[in-house]
Design an enzyme around this catalytic site. Structure first.
Site, PDB file in Angstrom:
ATOM      1  N   PRO A 155       0.766  -1.135  -0.059  1.00 19.08           N
ATOM      2  CG  PRO A 155      -0.050  -1.235   2.107  1.00 19.08           C
ATOM      3  CD  PRO A 155       0.560  -2.080   1.326  1.00 19.08           C
ATOM      4  N   GLY A 202       2.327   4.742   0.646  1.00 21.31           N
ATOM      5  CA  GLY A 202       2.265   5.797   1.705  1.00 21.31           C
ATOM      6  C   GLY A 202       1.911   5.210   3.381  1.00 21.31           C
ATOM      7  CB  ALA A 203       0.517   2.307   4.229  1.00 19.90           C
ATOM      8  N   GLY A 240       7.340   1.076   3.321  1.00 20.56           N
ATOM      9  CA  GLY A 240       8.293   1.261   2.177  1.00 20.56           C
ATOM     10  C   GLY A 240       7.833   1.218   0.756  1.00 20.56           C
ATOM     11  CB  SER A 241       4.828   1.747  -1.348  1.00 22.77           C
ATOM     12  OG  SER A 241       4.778   3.190  -1.244  1.00 22.77           O
ATOM     13  CB  SER A 242       8.709   5.678  -1.574  1.00 19.79           C
ATOM     14  OG  SER A 242       9.259   5.523  -0.172  1.00 19.79           O
ATOM     15  CB  ALA A 243      12.341   2.157  -0.231  1.00 19.46           C
ATOM     16  CB  ALA A 244       9.415  -1.718  -2.649  1.00 16.02           C
ATOM     17  CG  ASP A 256      12.221   3.220   4.263  1.00 15.78           C
ATOM     18  OD1 ASP A 256      12.625   3.285   5.371  1.00 15.78           O
ATOM     19  OD2 ASP A 256      11.070   3.589   4.026  1.00 15.78           O
TER      20      ASP A 256
HETATM   21  N1  LIG Z   1       2.530   1.340  -7.050  1.00 13.35           N
HETATM   22  C1  LIG Z   1       2.996   2.563  -7.165  1.00 13.35           C
HETATM   23  N2  LIG Z   1       2.974   3.399  -8.261  1.00 13.35           N
HETATM   24  C2  LIG Z   1       3.500   4.280  -8.539  1.00 13.35           C
HETATM   25  N3  LIG Z   1       4.047   4.944  -7.462  1.00 13.35           N
HETATM   26  C3  LIG Z   1       4.290   4.514  -6.422  1.00 13.35           C
HETATM   27  C4  LIG Z   1       3.810   3.109  -6.304  1.00 13.35           C
HETATM   28  N4  LIG Z   1       3.903   2.830  -4.898  1.00 13.35           N
HETATM   29  C5  LIG Z   1       4.605   3.932  -4.364  1.00 13.35           C
HETATM   30  N5  LIG Z   1       4.778   4.678  -5.118  1.00 13.35           N
HETATM   31  C6  LIG Z   1       5.448   6.144  -4.908  1.00 13.35           C
HETATM   32  O1  LIG Z   1       5.844   6.154  -3.560  1.00 13.35           O
HETATM   33  C7  LIG Z   1       5.145   7.083  -2.726  1.00 13.35           C
HETATM   34  C8  LIG Z   1       4.735   6.797  -1.370  1.00 13.35           C
HETATM   35  O2  LIG Z   1       5.925   6.782  -0.675  1.00 13.35           O
HETATM   36  P1  LIG Z   1       6.111   7.402   0.823  1.00 13.35           P
HETATM   37  O3  LIG Z   1       5.152   8.630   1.048  1.00 13.35           O
HETATM   38  O4  LIG Z   1       7.364   7.218   1.086  1.00 13.35           O
HETATM   39  O5  LIG Z   1       5.268   5.786   1.532  1.00 13.35           O
HETATM   40  P2  LIG Z   1       5.798   4.667   2.033  1.00 13.35           P
HETATM   41  O6  LIG Z   1       7.075   4.363   1.438  1.00 13.35           O
HETATM   42  O7  LIG Z   1       5.469   4.276   3.341  1.00 13.35           O
HETATM   43  O8  LIG Z   1       4.859   3.700   1.101  1.00 13.35           O
HETATM   44  C9  LIG Z   1       3.798   7.531  -3.832  1.00 13.35           C
HETATM   45  O9  LIG Z   1       3.336   9.014  -3.666  1.00 13.35           O
HETATM   46  C10 LIG Z   1       4.429   7.286  -5.007  1.00 13.35           C
HETATM   47  O10 LIG Z   1       5.275   8.437  -5.667  1.00 13.35           O
HETATM   48  C1  LIG Z   2      10.385   8.362   8.603  1.00 11.98           C
HETATM   49  C2  LIG Z   2      11.672   7.395   7.872  1.00 11.98           C
HETATM   50  O1  LIG Z   2      12.516   7.106   8.891  1.00 11.98           O
HETATM   51  C3  LIG Z   2      10.999   6.093   7.407  1.00 11.98           C
HETATM   52  C4  LIG Z   2       9.976   6.476   6.437  1.00 11.98           C
HETATM   53  O2  LIG Z   2       9.366   4.978   5.825  1.00 11.98           O
HETATM   54  P1  LIG Z   2       8.083   5.041   4.936  1.00 11.98           P
HETATM   55  O3  LIG Z   2       8.559   5.966   3.650  1.00 11.98           O
HETATM   56  O4  LIG Z   2       6.833   5.436   5.692  1.00 11.98           O
HETATM   57  O5  LIG Z   2       7.842   3.584   4.638  1.00 11.98           O
HETATM   58  C5  LIG Z   2      12.159   8.301   6.648  1.00 11.98           C
HETATM   59  C6  LIG Z   2      13.534   7.830   6.354  1.00 11.98           C
HETATM   60  O6  LIG Z   2      14.127   7.100   6.949  1.00 11.98           O
HETATM   61  O7  LIG Z   2      13.774   8.368   5.168  1.00 11.98           O
HETATM   62 MG   LIG Z   3       8.684   5.556   1.765  1.00 12.84          MG
END
Ligand SMILES: Nc1ncnc2c1ncn2[C@@H]1O[C@H](COP(=O)(O)OP(=O)(O)O)[C@@H](O)[C@H]1O
Ligand SMILES: C[C@@](O)(CCOP(=O)(O)O)CC(=O)O
Ligand SMILES: [Mg+2]
Length: 328
Positions: free
Chosen positions: A112, A114-115, A118-122, A164
């Site tokens: 999911p 932004g939850a 670590g969707s952004s890192a993946a 991440d």
């Molecule tokens: N399936 C996806 N398709 C496109 N962009 C994605 C996808 N998953 C994540 N992202 C990118 O990562 C961002 C969310 O990252 P972040 O706010 O750091 O939250 P988290 O890393 O905890 O999931 C999204 O706004 C988008 O830019």
């Molecule tokens: C808050 C933080 O420590 C982790 C953020 O993790 P996520 O993008 O919410 O999965 C920021 C970072 O380490 O870059």
């Molecule tokens: Mg992230």
């Protein structure tokens, strides 16, 4: 088409504080983002992602050279949504020495957005791996992790840790302190994740903690205390002392809450888990909304969360030993 996948993660300990040089221990989990890349014969970046929706609109956009997508939502939301893939491709252009490389990028993800998983890192790790390979360049895992870190650093306005991105690139449980990133041994932990269906803006939450830390010495002390918890947690992990790990997770959640990054639904999931007998529970990642992680060898936490109003999904988290994976 060149495709790679990379896992999401949960933080056992240390998110936010890790941005200021304290240690953190994230663990990769078996929820992955898969990114397919096809080089184009022009310099355009087009991104297809069914999971990326803004106010109910699915977005299909052309990045960088084509400017902003033509959709009716706030620009900051669009920037946040596009930023990670745009910047990942900027890193690819730089590392391959091909500033005009264009790509069709297709993203599918089980993580999911932004939850806190670590969707952004993946997405960034898988995108950089696939796009560099598509141009005939093989990065080492260390180089890939570094480029992915630079991506998050740029998108999060210069405030990100390596945690991440390193964890997603290598898989397993890792320990990150500044630029010192290493794999650590972790016992098989009975992790349960609860998801409230919401999300938090990582950049904004990190900026909020920074402000508190600059303003109040006790907020700076709170960040330092999270570092102390992580160090104790490492000992508990090495000893396989799961009860102690749980107590430390509870404490870590309390300090994150003091720093203003929890929320009503995260707290309610944390308390539901504790009342169900979990050994410990805390939010994971940036906070605001999204996921908690609880430690419970019994099915009780999963059952309690399943029936908790405000908890949209609950699942056990299997540790992912493998980080980035080349699919094609
Ligand atoms: N399936 C996806 N398709 C496109 N962009 C994605 C996808 N998953 C994540 N992202 C990118 O990562 C961002 C969310 O990252 P972040 O706010 O750091 O939250 P988290 O890393 O905890 O999931 C999204 O706004 C988008 O830019
Ligand atoms: C808050 C933080 O420590 C982790 C953020 O993790 P996520 O993008 O919410 O999965 C920021 C970072 O380490 O870059
Ligand atoms: Mg992230």
């Amino acid at each position: 088409m060149t495709r790679s996948s990379a896992p999401g993660k949960v933080y056992l300990f240390g998110e936010h504080a890790v941005v200021y040089g304290e240690p953190a221990v994230p663990c990769a989990i078996e929820r992955r983002a898969r990114v397919g890349v096809e080089p184009r014969d022009d310099a355009t970046l087009r991104v297809h992602s069914d999971d990326l929706s803004l106010d109910g609109f699915t977005v299909e956009y052309a990045g960088s050279t084509d400017g902003k997508p033509d959709i009716d939502v706030a620009e900051s939301l669009v920037d946040a949504a596009m930023g990670y893939v745009d910047e990942a491709i900027a890193q690819v252009r730089e590392v391959t020495g091909e500033p005009d490389a264009g790509f069709e990028v297709t993203i599918e993800s089980d993580i999911p957005l932004g939850a806190g998983l670590g969707s952004s890192a993946a997405v960034v790790v898988a995108a950089i791996d696939a796009a560099t390979r598509a141009l005939g360049v093989e990065l080492s895992t260390a180089e890939l992790a570094e480029r992915a870190y630079q991506t998050e650093l740029a998108v999060q306005d210069g405030q990100a840790s390596r945690a991440d991105t390193f964890c997603s690139a290598t898989g397993g449980a890792v320990r990150v302190e500044g630029s010192d990133c290493r794999a650590i041994d972790a016992p098989d932990l009975p992790l349960v994740i609860g998801f409230d269906g919401g999300a938090g803006d990582t950049g904004a939450l990190v900026a909020g903690v920074r402000q508190l830390r600059d303003e109040y010495s006790f907020a700076a002390d709170t960040v330092a205390s999270i570092g102390d918890i992580v160090r104790q947690g490492e000992t508990a992990l090495a000893d396989g002392d799961v009860a102690e790990l749980g107590r430390l997770m509870d404490f870590n959640h309390g300090l994150l809450s003091a720093l203003g990054v929890s929320g009503r639904s995260l707290d309610s999931m944390v308390w539901a888990a504790r009342e169900a007998g979990a050994l410990g529970a805390k939010l994971t990642g940036a906070g605001g909304g999204g996921c908690i992680v609880a430690l419970d060898p019994t099915p009780e936490t999963e059952t309690a969360l399943r029936y908790l109003p405000g908890c949209e999904d609950v699942f056990p988290a299997e540790l992912a030993d493998e980080g980035v994976r080349q699919l094609e």
